[in-house]
Structures are given as C-alpha cells and as structure tokens.
Scaffold this motif. Structure first.
Motif, PDB file in Angstrom:
ATOM      1  N   GLY A 129      45.221  30.646 -96.048  1.00  0.00           N
ATOM      2  CA  GLY A 129      45.569  31.167 -97.371  1.00  0.00           C
ATOM      3  C   GLY A 129      46.551  32.324 -97.304  1.00  0.00           C
ATOM      4  O   GLY A 129      46.828  32.962 -98.299  1.00  0.00           O
ATOM      5  N   LYS A 130      47.052  32.632 -96.099  1.00  0.00           N
ATOM      6  CA  LYS A 130      48.005  33.735 -95.954  1.00  0.00           C
ATOM      7  C   LYS A 130      49.391  33.192 -95.654  1.00  0.00           C
ATOM      8  O   LYS A 130      49.538  32.157 -95.006  1.00  0.00           O
ATOM      9  N   GLN A 131      50.411  33.940 -96.119  1.00  0.00           N
ATOM     10  CA  GLN A 131      51.779  33.494 -95.896  1.00  0.00           C
ATOM     11  C   GLN A 131      52.199  33.734 -94.439  1.00  0.00           C
ATOM     12  O   GLN A 131      51.975  34.814 -93.891  1.00  0.00           O
ATOM     13  N   VAL A 132      52.805  32.709 -93.830  1.00  0.00           N
ATOM     14  CA  VAL A 132      53.309  32.849 -92.464  1.00  0.00           C
ATOM     15  C   VAL A 132      54.754  33.337 -92.556  1.00  0.00           C
ATOM     16  O   VAL A 132      55.548  32.774 -93.301  1.00  0.00           O
ATOM     17  N   PRO A 133      55.097  34.418 -91.826  1.00  0.00           N
ATOM     18  CA  PRO A 133      56.478  34.915 -91.903  1.00  0.00           C
ATOM     19  C   PRO A 133      57.485  33.841 -91.474  1.00  0.00           C
ATOM     20  O   PRO A 133      57.168  32.985 -90.647  1.00  0.00           O
ATOM     21  N   GLU A 134      58.686  33.925 -92.080  1.00  0.00           N
ATOM     22  CA  GLU A 134      59.733  32.986 -91.674  1.00  0.00           C
ATOM     23  C   GLU A 134      60.292  33.423 -90.321  1.00  0.00           C
ATOM     24  O   GLU A 134      60.063  34.537 -89.886  1.00  0.00           O
ATOM     25  N   LYS A 135      61.054  32.532 -89.684  1.00  0.00           N
ATOM     26  CA  LYS A 135      61.781  32.883 -88.467  1.00  0.00           C
ATOM     27  C   LYS A 135      60.878  33.301 -87.303  1.00  0.00           C
ATOM     28  O   LYS A 135      61.128  34.297 -86.638  1.00  0.00           O
ATOM     29  N   LEU A 136      59.786  32.586 -87.042  1.00  0.00           N
ATOM     30  CA  LEU A 136      58.987  32.868 -85.856  1.00  0.00           C
ATOM     31  C   LEU A 136      59.516  32.036 -84.690  1.00  0.00           C
ATOM     32  O   LEU A 136      60.183  31.026 -84.883  1.00  0.00           O
ATOM     33  N   GLU A 137      59.196  32.467 -83.471  1.00  0.00           N
ATOM     34  CA  GLU A 137      59.504  31.664 -82.277  1.00  0.00           C
ATOM     35  C   GLU A 137      58.526  30.493 -82.220  1.00  0.00           C
ATOM     36  O   GLU A 137      57.411  30.585 -82.741  1.00  0.00           O
ATOM     37  N   ASP A 138      58.941  29.416 -81.545  1.00  0.00           N
ATOM     38  CA  ASP A 138      58.078  28.233 -81.457  1.00  0.00           C
ATOM     39  C   ASP A 138      56.702  28.583 -80.883  1.00  0.00           C
ATOM     40  O   ASP A 138      55.677  28.113 -81.370  1.00  0.00           O
ATOM     41  N   ALA A 139      56.708  29.423 -79.831  1.00  0.00           N
ATOM     42  CA  ALA A 139      55.435  29.775 -79.183  1.00  0.00           C
ATOM     43  C   ALA A 139      54.534  30.567 -80.126  1.00  0.00           C
ATOM     44  O   ALA A 139      53.304  30.477 -80.048  1.00  0.00           O
ATOM     45  N   GLU A 140      55.148  31.332 -81.048  1.00  0.00           N
ATOM     46  CA  GLU A 140      54.346  32.114 -81.993  1.00  0.00           C
ATOM     47  C   GLU A 140      53.599  31.186 -82.962  1.00  0.00           C
ATOM     48  O   GLU A 140      52.476  31.463 -83.363  1.00  0.00           O
ATOM     49  N   TYR A 141      54.252  30.067 -83.339  1.00  0.00           N
ATOM     50  CA  TYR A 141      53.558  29.082 -84.180  1.00  0.00           C
ATOM     51  C   TYR A 141      52.376  28.492 -83.426  1.00  0.00           C
ATOM     52  O   TYR A 141      51.297  28.304 -83.974  1.00  0.00           O
ATOM     53  N   ASP A 142      52.593  28.183 -82.133  1.00  0.00           N
ATOM     54  CA  ASP A 142      51.507  27.625 -81.326  1.00  0.00           C
ATOM     55  C   ASP A 142      50.314  28.564 -81.292  1.00  0.00           C
ATOM     56  O   ASP A 142      49.169  28.144 -81.468  1.00  0.00           O
ATOM     57  N   SER A 143      50.584  29.869 -81.091  1.00  0.00           N
ATOM     58  CA  SER A 143      49.458  30.791 -80.973  1.00  0.00           C
ATOM     59  C   SER A 143      48.787  30.993 -82.336  1.00  0.00           C
ATOM     60  O   SER A 143      47.571  31.151 -82.410  1.00  0.00           O
ATOM     61  N   LEU A 144      49.583  30.964 -83.438  1.00  0.00           N
ATOM     62  CA  LEU A 144      48.983  31.060 -84.779  1.00  0.00           C
ATOM     63  C   LEU A 144      48.058  29.875 -85.043  1.00  0.00           C
ATOM     64  O   LEU A 144      46.960  30.030 -85.585  1.00  0.00           O
ATOM     65  N   MET A 145      48.498  28.665 -84.639  1.00  0.00           N
ATOM     66  CA  MET A 145      47.667  27.469 -84.855  1.00  0.00           C
ATOM     67  C   MET A 145      46.380  27.568 -84.051  1.00  0.00           C
ATOM     68  O   MET A 145      45.311  27.196 -84.516  1.00  0.00           O
ATOM     69  N   ASP A 146      46.531  28.106 -82.835  1.00  0.00           N
ATOM     70  CA  ASP A 146      45.370  28.249 -81.968  1.00  0.00           C
ATOM     71  C   ASP A 146      44.362  29.223 -82.578  1.00  0.00           C
ATOM     72  O   ASP A 146      43.180  28.934 -82.706  1.00  0.00           O
ATOM     73  N   LYS A 147      44.890  30.392 -83.017  1.00  0.00           N
ATOM     74  CA  LYS A 147      44.035  31.451 -83.560  1.00  0.00           C
ATOM     75  C   LYS A 147      43.295  31.003 -84.820  1.00  0.00           C
ATOM     76  O   LYS A 147      42.136  31.331 -85.023  1.00  0.00           O
ATOM     77  N   SER A 148      44.025  30.266 -85.697  1.00  0.00           N
ATOM     78  CA  SER A 148      43.393  29.901 -86.968  1.00  0.00           C
ATOM     79  C   SER A 148      42.620  28.585 -86.870  1.00  0.00           C
ATOM     80  O   SER A 148      42.057  28.128 -87.857  1.00  0.00           O
ATOM     81  N   GLY A 149      42.608  27.990 -85.699  1.00  0.00           N
ATOM     82  CA  GLY A 149      41.807  26.779 -85.511  1.00  0.00           C
ATOM     83  C   GLY A 149      42.326  25.562 -86.257  1.00  0.00           C
ATOM     84  O   GLY A 149      41.556  24.716 -86.703  1.00  0.00           O
ATOM     85  N   VAL A 150      43.661  25.492 -86.421  1.00  0.00           N
ATOM     86  CA  VAL A 150      44.260  24.344 -87.107  1.00  0.00           C
ATOM     87  C   VAL A 150      44.121  23.087 -86.247  1.00  0.00           C
ATOM     88  O   VAL A 150      44.340  23.121 -85.048  1.00  0.00           O
ATOM     89  N   LYS A 151      43.714  21.978 -86.896  1.00  0.00           N
ATOM     90  CA  LYS A 151      43.582  20.700 -86.186  1.00  0.00           C
ATOM     91  C   LYS A 151      44.439  19.640 -86.878  1.00  0.00           C
ATOM     92  O   LYS A 151      44.814  19.797 -88.035  1.00  0.00           O
ATOM     93  N   CYS A 152      44.733  18.554 -86.162  1.00  0.00           N
ATOM     94  CA  CYS A 152      45.465  17.435 -86.755  1.00  0.00           C
ATOM     95  C   CYS A 152      44.708  16.937 -87.989  1.00  0.00           C
ATOM     96  O   CYS A 152      43.505  16.694 -87.925  1.00  0.00           O
ATOM     97  N   LEU A 153      45.431  16.811 -89.131  1.00  0.00           N
ATOM     98  CA  LEU A 153      44.776  16.418 -90.373  1.00  0.00           C
ATOM     99  C   LEU A 153      44.317  14.965 -90.317  1.00  0.00           C
ATOM    100  O   LEU A 153      43.470  14.537 -91.093  1.00  0.00           O
TER     101      LEU A 153
END
Ligand SMILES: [Zn+2]
Length: 441
Positions: free
Chosen positions: A55-79
């Motif tokens: 429910g929080k906005q993800v900043p624009e212009k992140l590095e690819d690895a930063e997206y990976d770690s955000l997905m890991d932290k928030s527990g995102v799974k394949c829908l």
C-alpha cells in the motif's frame, strides 16, 4: 489554454526514425522494470506488485537489485503460481516498426512532444513568433505497457495533450505573467506537507522556480477548474530531486483526488535546454534562435497531459445526486449531448412534431431523441448521461408552438417558443465568454 496563451498547434507524425529517440534518450531509458516468474513464466511489474502488497508508493528510478530486495522484504509472490520472484530486468516500452521495404528502424511515438522539439527551429522561423512561445499538440501515443489496466488510466494507445513552452532563461519577467501572481495553488511537498499558497508565495518559498513556471501552473489549474474539478481536489505534487530526471530543474505532477486515490493527470517539468541540446547534437543542426538580438538555446517548460485519464477524472468528479437520483453534472459546454427531445406521449401528432423538432435541432446541436418510458424515466436517463437540457413537447405545443425546457442542474422547467429554442440552447451550452462574465459581474 492554447488560445488564451497564444500558442501554436501542430500535428506531427506518429512514426519517427530511430535518431529521434536516440537523441531524446528513449532508446536507452524509456523502460519499465520487469520480473519474470522462474517457475511459470508470468511477467509482472515489481514496483506495482510491491505497491499492491504494502500500500506504499515505490520510488521511481530504482536499480534492478533494489526492486529484488523490495520484493524479498515485502514477501511478494508470483500472482499465478505463488513462487518467489527475483531477477528484475528492463523492458523498453516503445513499439518498434520498420519504414519502407528496407524496414528502416523506427518507432511509434511514446509521447507526442518529440516532433515539437525537432520542428522547433522551423516553426520559430516560419510562424513569426517570439520567445516565450508555447507549442501544443494533441494526439495518440503508444506504450507497450507490461500490464495495462484500470480502463482509461493505463492504456497502450493513449491520447496526450502536450505543451512545450520555449523561453529565454534570462528573461522570465513578462507582464503576461502578472495575473498568475495572486492565483492560489495547492502543493504537496516531498516530505508529505501540504500548502495552499499563491504563486508569488511559491516563488518566494522556492517551490516555484520562476514567474513563467508559475503562470503555466496556474493556467493548468484553471483549465481543470473550468472542466469541473473542484480546486480542493487538485494539487501539484512537488517531485524531489531523486524523483526527477538528471536534467530536470523542477517538476510537479498535477494530481486529482478520485475514489481510487490521488491520480496524476499532468506532468509539469522544467527541462532546461536538455531536449533542444540533445536534438541539436545528434542531428548536427543549429537549434539556437534570435531573441531580441541575443542568440539563445531556449529552455523548455513542459506540460504533458493524459487526455483519457482527464476525461475519466472529469466524469467521476461530475457524478452527483441524492437518493436514487444519479446525475452526471458535466459543465454544459463539455456535455457530448446538449439536449434530449421527448414527445409527452406517442400519439395525437406529438411524436411527429417531436421528430421534426429533433431533426431541426440536429443542425445546430448534438441532440438525442427518446420516446420510450415515462417522462420521469427519460429525464432520469438524460441526467445520468450528463445531458444538461431536455425539451418536452406536449398538447400545448400543438396549440401555441411552445415547448418545455428543463434544466438538469436546477430541475426548473420553463416554456419556450419553438422559434427561440435552438438559439437559447446554443447560448446556454456555449463556453462562457468574457462578455458573459462581465455581464454577471
Ligand atoms: Zn509463477
């Protein structure tokens, strides 16, 4: 906006050669982050998945690895299959096409503005304009969105209205900008604070970089107010330095408050001389112009409006009504259908008279003929579709050539002579002119 500000208008090509997008930077960086599920192959936008989950906005212009770690932290799974997601990569959103039998590399434009930039030197020379000058364009743009959705909000074929204002950065003090100094605008600062301040206060505060930018922000806000959006529901979100492109000197997203939250309608961006400088370099063409004897590479302030989402915003903001009554209170000058024509009953010659009147009004107005259901039902349907006026023919019509004209907003009815009807509706649905405003005052 275009007329009020004396802008030029152009209609450029939708297909543009590779060199244009090399210069603009789109080839290198018009990309969205993308993650592919290693188990089932489904493709997602990592930023959107995280936003939906947290429910929080993800900043624009992140590095690819930063997206990976955000997905890991928030527990995102394949829908689709529930597998863990990782390995963000980049996807260029331009549609590639080929020109001629040799299929020369070209692209469908991802935004309308590039032809404004490349045509600028020729337009400046041939149209007898002076700096500052706005050049506007409305048209289709094409983006190969990974996940288009929410109807009009995110489309692969979208309509844009863009304005590029070219100006001399050393001359920002035109008397043309005076009116805007006292205009009050809402700002949302990067730290989350809100302020409702005048343009002059914004300049003093440093949030508005100069009078020219203040003038165009105020024009933009006025545009949406005239379109029927309440000023309390509009704000300029100030982009932080991290959220802006490296060349951008200041940027604002004009946002509107809707049932889904705050939605960006217009990107307002002070782009410096980045665009003209890049096109000059890649094309080897001189993009400087003469400004009162001074040779200058103009700076650009851009207003980039999403038309489809603006239409949606105006429609949603216009929905009112109490109880079971639903009314789309579009401003009369925006209503696609200006009047409905109803016979009270479908007998005794009323139907024929109504059809004849409908045909006559069709020559002056957008009208709709409806003879089915009770009069109350027909009024309700017209209200819901945003039709500002309804015309009903009854038995008195046959006797004295008058009809009932009913207003959607006031629900008042008045008797109008048939001969005055078309002129009356034309004037009630026309854009309010300066003269009409003066009369009111
Ligand atoms: Zn999967």
């Amino acid at each position: 906006m275009v007329k009020k500000d004396g802008m030029l208008e152009i209609d450029g090509s939708q297909i543009l050669p590779r060199a244009v997008f090399e210069a603009s930077g789109h080839l290198a960086s018009f990309t969205d982050p993308l993650v592919r599920c290693s188990k089932c192959g489904s493709v997602f936008r990592p930023d959107k998945l995280v936003e939906e989950k947290t429910g929080k906005q993800v900043p624009e212009k992140l590095e690819d690895a930063e997206y990976d770690s955000l997905m890991d932290k928030s527990g995102v799974k394949c829908l689709k299959c529930g597998a863990k997601l990782s390995g963000t990569s980049r996807f260029n959103m331009m549609f590639r096409v080929g020109i001629g039998p040799s299929m020369e590399e070209a692209y469908l434009r991802p935004e309308t503005c590039q032809s404004i930039f490349v045509d600028f030197p020729l337009l400046f020379k041939t149209q007898r304009v002076k700096l500052p000058v706005g050049i506007a364009q409305v048209g289709r743009s094409f983006r190969n969105e990974i996940a288009p959705r929410q109807g009009l909000i995110r489309l692969r074929e979208l309509n844009q209205a863009e304005v590029e204002v070219f100006f001399n950065p050393g001359k920002l003090d035109s008397p043309r900008f005076d009116w805007a100094q006292s205009e009050v605008l809402s700002f949302r600062y990067p730290d989350g604070k809100d302020a409702r301040i005048s343009v002059a206060e914004g300049i003093a505060d440093g949030v508005v970089p100069n009078r020219l930018v203040g003038h165009y922000l105020a024009l933009m806000a006025k545009f949406y107010e005239v379109a029927g959006i309440r000023p309390e529901g509009l704000r300029f979100r100030v982009l932080s330095e991290e959220d802006r492109a490296f060349y951008s000197k200041a940027a604002f997203d004009l946002e509107v408050k809707l049932s889904m939250g705050w939605l960006e309608l217009v990107a307002c961006n002070y782009r410096g001389d980045y665009d003209l400088g890049r096109h000059a370099k890649v094309s080897g063409t001189d993009f400087t112009v003469d400004d009162g004897g001074e040779k200058v590479l103009p700076h650009v302030f851009e207003l980039s409006m999403g038309v489809d989402r603006s239409v949606y915003a105006v429609m949603e903001s216009s929905m009112t009504g109490e109880g079971d009554r639903r009314v789309m209170a579009l401003r009369p000058y925006l209503a696609p259908v200006q009047a409905c024509v109803f016979p009270l009953v479908n007998k005794d010659g009323l139907q024929e008279a109504a059809i004849a009147l409908f045909r006559e009004l069709q020559e002056h107005l957008e009208v709709f003929y409806d003879e089915s259901g009770s009069i109350g039902r027909r009024y309700a349907r017209a209200d819901e579709a945003g039709v500002p006026f309804c015309v009903t023919l009854d038995y008195d019509t046959l006797k004295e050539d008058t009809v009932t004209l009913r207003s959607r907003d006031t629900r008042q009815q008045e008797r109008v002579a048939m001969s005055d009807l078309a002129g009356k509706i034309v004037s009630l649905t026309g854009f309010p002119t300066i003269r009409a405003k003066a009369r009111q005052a």
